[in-house]
Design a protein around this motif. Structure first.
Motif, mmCIF file in Angstrom:
data_model
loop_
_atom_site.group_PDB
_atom_site.id
_atom_site.type_symbol
_atom_site.label_atom_id
_atom_site.label_comp_id
_atom_site.label_asym_id
_atom_site.label_seq_id
_atom_site.Cartn_x
_atom_site.Cartn_y
_atom_site.Cartn_z
ATOM 1 N N THR A 27 -10.259 2.905 -3.818
ATOM 2 C CA THR A 27 -11.307 3.931 -3.791
ATOM 3 C C THR A 27 -12.603 3.449 -4.446
ATOM 4 O O THR A 27 -13.336 4.239 -5.039
ATOM 5 C CB THR A 27 -10.816 5.211 -4.492
ATOM 6 O OG1 THR A 27 -10.422 4.887 -5.836
ATOM 7 C CG2 THR A 27 -9.638 5.814 -3.757
ATOM 8 N N ASP B 120 -6.820 9.203 6.132
ATOM 9 C CA ASP B 120 -5.596 9.946 6.420
ATOM 10 C C ASP B 120 -4.536 8.972 6.920
ATOM 11 O O ASP B 120 -4.846 7.899 7.464
ATOM 12 C CB ASP B 120 -5.828 10.990 7.518
ATOM 13 C CG ASP B 120 -6.703 12.150 7.053
ATOM 14 O OD1 ASP B 120 -6.940 12.273 5.836
ATOM 15 O OD2 ASP B 120 -7.150 12.923 7.923
ATOM 16 N N LYS C 98 -0.272 12.380 5.565
ATOM 17 C CA LYS C 98 -0.897 12.462 4.243
ATOM 18 C C LYS C 98 -2.409 12.539 4.386
ATOM 19 O O LYS C 98 -3.010 11.789 5.154
ATOM 20 C CB LYS C 98 -0.530 11.211 3.422
ATOM 21 C CG LYS C 98 -1.158 11.133 2.043
ATOM 22 C CD LYS C 98 -0.503 12.060 1.047
ATOM 23 C CE LYS C 98 -1.013 11.819 -0.367
ATOM 24 N NZ LYS C 98 -0.408 12.704 -1.361
ATOM 25 N N ARG C 99 -3.016 13.459 3.644
ATOM 26 C CA ARG C 99 -4.476 13.521 3.533
ATOM 27 C C ARG C 99 -4.851 13.429 2.066
ATOM 28 O O ARG C 99 -4.339 14.173 1.233
ATOM 29 C CB ARG C 99 -5.025 14.811 4.151
ATOM 30 C CG ARG C 99 -6.530 15.015 3.894
ATOM 31 C CD ARG C 99 -7.122 16.007 4.866
ATOM 32 N NE ARG C 99 -7.187 15.446 6.207
ATOM 33 C CZ ARG C 99 -7.336 16.176 7.314
ATOM 34 N NH1 ARG C 99 -7.396 17.498 7.223
ATOM 35 N NH2 ARG C 99 -7.400 15.586 8.502
ATOM 36 N N PHE C 100 -5.721 12.491 1.764
ATOM 37 C CA PHE C 100 -6.121 12.248 0.386
ATOM 38 C C PHE C 100 -7.421 12.988 0.075
ATOM 39 O O PHE C 100 -8.245 13.231 0.955
ATOM 40 C CB PHE C 100 -6.321 10.753 0.147
ATOM 41 C CG PHE C 100 -5.093 9.934 0.407
ATOM 42 C CD1 PHE C 100 -4.162 9.705 -0.584
ATOM 43 C CD2 PHE C 100 -4.867 9.391 1.669
ATOM 44 C CE1 PHE C 100 -3.028 8.952 -0.337
ATOM 45 C CE2 PHE C 100 -3.743 8.634 1.928
ATOM 46 C CZ PHE C 100 -2.817 8.415 0.921
ATOM 47 N N TYR D 192 -10.228 14.318 -3.487
ATOM 48 C CA TYR D 192 -10.887 13.956 -4.737
ATOM 49 C C TYR D 192 -9.879 13.729 -5.864
ATOM 50 O O TYR D 192 -10.037 12.819 -6.692
ATOM 51 C CB TYR D 192 -11.882 15.046 -5.129
ATOM 52 C CG TYR D 192 -12.412 14.919 -6.529
ATOM 53 C CD1 TYR D 192 -13.248 13.867 -6.896
ATOM 54 C CD2 TYR D 192 -12.068 15.861 -7.506
ATOM 55 C CE1 TYR D 192 -13.719 13.742 -8.189
ATOM 56 C CE2 TYR D 192 -12.547 15.752 -8.793
ATOM 57 C CZ TYR D 192 -13.363 14.694 -9.147
ATOM 58 O OH TYR D 192 -13.831 14.582 -10.415
ATOM 59 N N GLN D 193 -8.817 14.530 -5.928
ATOM 60 C CA GLN D 193 -7.843 14.399 -7.001
ATOM 61 C C GLN D 193 -7.145 13.046 -6.964
ATOM 62 O O GLN D 193 -6.809 12.487 -8.014
ATOM 63 C CB GLN D 193 -6.816 15.524 -6.935
ATOM 64 C CG GLN D 193 -7.348 16.873 -7.407
ATOM 65 C CD GLN D 193 -7.893 16.828 -8.831
ATOM 66 O OE1 GLN D 193 -9.028 17.216 -9.088
ATOM 67 N NE2 GLN D 193 -7.076 16.342 -9.747
ATOM 68 N N ASP D 194 -6.930 12.518 -5.774
ATOM 69 C CA ASP D 194 -6.303 11.197 -5.668
ATOM 70 C C ASP D 194 -7.205 10.129 -6.264
ATOM 71 O O ASP D 194 -6.731 9.173 -6.893
ATOM 72 C CB ASP D 194 -6.010 10.874 -4.197
ATOM 73 C CG ASP D 194 -5.025 11.841 -3.589
ATOM 74 O OD1 ASP D 194 -3.842 11.764 -3.937
ATOM 75 O OD2 ASP D 194 -5.449 12.687 -2.772
ATOM 76 N N PHE D 195 -8.503 10.279 -6.091
ATOM 77 C CA PHE D 195 -9.472 9.370 -6.701
ATOM 78 C C PHE D 195 -9.506 9.558 -8.215
ATOM 79 O O PHE D 195 -9.402 8.602 -8.993
ATOM 80 C CB PHE D 195 -10.859 9.627 -6.099
ATOM 81 C CG PHE D 195 -12.006 9.054 -6.886
ATOM 82 C CD1 PHE D 195 -12.250 7.692 -6.902
ATOM 83 C CD2 PHE D 195 -12.836 9.895 -7.631
ATOM 84 C CE1 PHE D 195 -13.314 7.169 -7.631
ATOM 85 C CE2 PHE D 195 -13.901 9.391 -8.352
ATOM 86 C CZ PHE D 195 -14.135 8.018 -8.350
ATOM 87 N N GLU E 157 -7.335 10.880 -10.338
ATOM 88 C CA GLU E 157 -6.119 10.621 -11.102
ATOM 89 C C GLU E 157 -5.859 9.137 -11.326
ATOM 90 O O GLU E 157 -5.012 8.765 -12.156
ATOM 91 C CB GLU E 157 -4.926 11.265 -10.406
ATOM 92 C CG GLU E 157 -4.935 12.790 -10.523
ATOM 93 C CD GLU E 157 -3.862 13.450 -9.688
ATOM 94 O OE1 GLU E 157 -3.050 12.717 -9.077
ATOM 95 O OE2 GLU E 157 -3.819 14.701 -9.661
ATOM 96 N N ARG E 158 -6.588 8.278 -10.622
ATOM 97 C CA ARG E 158 -6.454 6.834 -10.842
ATOM 98 C C ARG E 158 -7.370 6.379 -11.975
ATOM 99 O O ARG E 158 -7.305 5.211 -12.394
ATOM 100 C CB ARG E 158 -6.796 6.063 -9.566
ATOM 101 C CG ARG E 158 -5.853 6.357 -8.417
ATOM 102 C CD ARG E 158 -6.241 5.619 -7.150
ATOM 103 N NE ARG E 158 -6.163 4.182 -7.319
ATOM 104 C CZ ARG E 158 -6.459 3.302 -6.376
ATOM 105 N NH1 ARG E 158 -6.873 3.731 -5.191
ATOM 106 N NH2 ARG E 158 -6.350 2.007 -6.588
#
Length: 410
Positions: A377, A385, A398-400, A402-405, A407-408
């Motif tokens: 990211t 996706d 799967k759809r990514f 803001y939270q996926d970004f 949380e890293r």
């Protein structure tokens, strides 16, 4: 959902192509008596692990997270697949392990490979009770010091100074107690001849150990499902080796399972006119979504287009060079780039019948392998996706967001 319902960017994996590849690999298993493992480092779409598990003997991991993923997800659905065993092998190799990792790996893996005698002995108090109880098999990775690579040292485990594998000079006269297998991995997107040549080198330089083992892993990089691969010759070679030595043989391809099974669709967001050619700004990125494009480097296939370097070599090049001012014949050169701030985030230059328009969707090919497992990211780019194509239907796996970004990060 239908194709028209998809958003970009998105990886689309075609189940039919995966199954076609698996059928080829299963025939290799059956006809040669070898076992084939999914190398998760290339393709870890666990949504279809049950499908892959119907055909292959297990997986091979490059670290504890992949090993845990296999342990949790790589099982045949016995409720729907009568007669197929749900017990699959879980192999792991890493150049070095932490003690706490070894504790967990011994509980979930069937085979563990060590990259050095020092690592083997350091962790012996942990793995040896499992090995003596018959719950775990142990192998050493060797370095044949026999390179078959040309031009890609980054992918060559036998390159000078390689940290991967034990050299012949570093091995004792006999394999250490508890070691029942050997492993080497030297290939990258190659056909059967480099494998045969490498094994002959191993026979010559490591032959004394081949009588001490009950199994051997010939690694990955085998393009078994690629066009032009001589599958019959591979089966003949594997059968010959198995009958000569009597040990069990493993192959661990990653690309071969998902070769040509995936695409990446992306939308044109803008067109920047430069002194050389139009540059299209896409919502897909080489750096973020297909890192091998920059690491190899290579120009990925694009539906309806030709890599410009290849097109220039044809007799149409003069027409192509005139195409921007003369619409008669030839292709127009177009540069495809990302919307990141990295100046070199260029996917490639292609020859196209015409310059695409803003809003058009472009389709890159062979994007199942080394894409989802390596994406990132950077710049806050959204991850594509993940979609599974089943016939004419598309499943949004799967759809990514803001939270996926977030949380890293911290």
């Amino acid at each position: 959902m239908k194709y028209t319902d998809l958003q970009t960017p998105a990886y689309i994996v075609d189940e039919a192509t995966i199954r076609h590849n698996l059928e080829i690999l299963k025939r290799v298993e059956e006809d040669s008596g070898c076992k084939i493992l999914l190398a998760e480092k290339a393709f870890s779409m666990f949504r279809i692990y049950p499908l892959i598990a119907e055909y292959l003997s297990g997986t091979t991991a490059s670290g504890i997270y992949e090993a845990k993923l296999s342990h949790e997800e790589f099982h045949v659905n016995t409720e729907n697949k009568d007669g197929l065993s749900a017990v699959k092998e879980n192999h792991v190799f890493e150049p070095a392990y932490k003690p706490e990792e070894m504790q967990e790996l011994c509980k979930i893996c069937t085979h563990i490979y060590f990259n050095s005698i020092a690592q083997l002995e350091l962790h012996r108090p942990i793995w040896e009770p499992y090995q003596k109880a018959g719950k775990l098999k142990i192998a050493l990775r060797i370095n044949p010091e026999f390179s078959t690579q040309e031009g890609h040292a980054i992918y060559d485990p036998c390159a000078p100074g390689s940290r991967l594998g034990i050299r012949r000079s570093q091995l004792p006269a006999h394999l250490p107690e508890g070691v029942s297998g050997l492993h080497f991995h030297t290939l990258c997107e190659q056909k059967e001849q480099p494998l045969i040549d490498t094994f002959r080198s191993v026979e010559k330089n490591f032959g004394t150990y081949l009588s001490e083992i009950s199994w051997i892993n010939l690694g990955g990089g085998h393009h078994i499902t690629a066009e032009g691969y001589d599958v019959e010759r591979l089966k003949h070679f594997l059968t010959e080796v198995r009958e000569t030595y009597g040990f069990e043989i493993y192959l661990e391809p990653g690309e071969a399972i998902a070769l040509n099974a995936g695409t990446l669709i992306t939308s044109v967001l803008d067109i920047v006119e430069t002194e050389e050619m139009p540059t299209l700004i896409l919502d897909a990125s080489a750096a973020c979504h297909m890192p091998d494009v920059l690491e190899m480097p290579y120009t990925p296939p694009l539906l309806g287009a030709v890599p410009w370097a290849e097109y220039k070599e044809t007799e149409n090049v003069e027409k192509a060079d005139r195409r921007r001012t003369d619409p008669v014949g030839g292709l127009v050169p177009v540069r495809l780039a990302a919307r990141t701030c990295l100046a070199g985030d260029i996917i490639g230059i292609y020859g196209m019948p015409e310059v695409p328009k803003v809003g058009d969707i472009l389709t890159f090919g062979d994007m199942a392998i080394y894409s989802m497992v390596k994406n990132n990211t950077f710049n806050g780019m959204a991850l594509p996706d993940i979609v599974l194509k089943q016939g004419e239907e598309y499943e949004l796996v799967k759809r990514f967001g803001y939270q996926d970004f977030k949380e890293r990060l911290s």
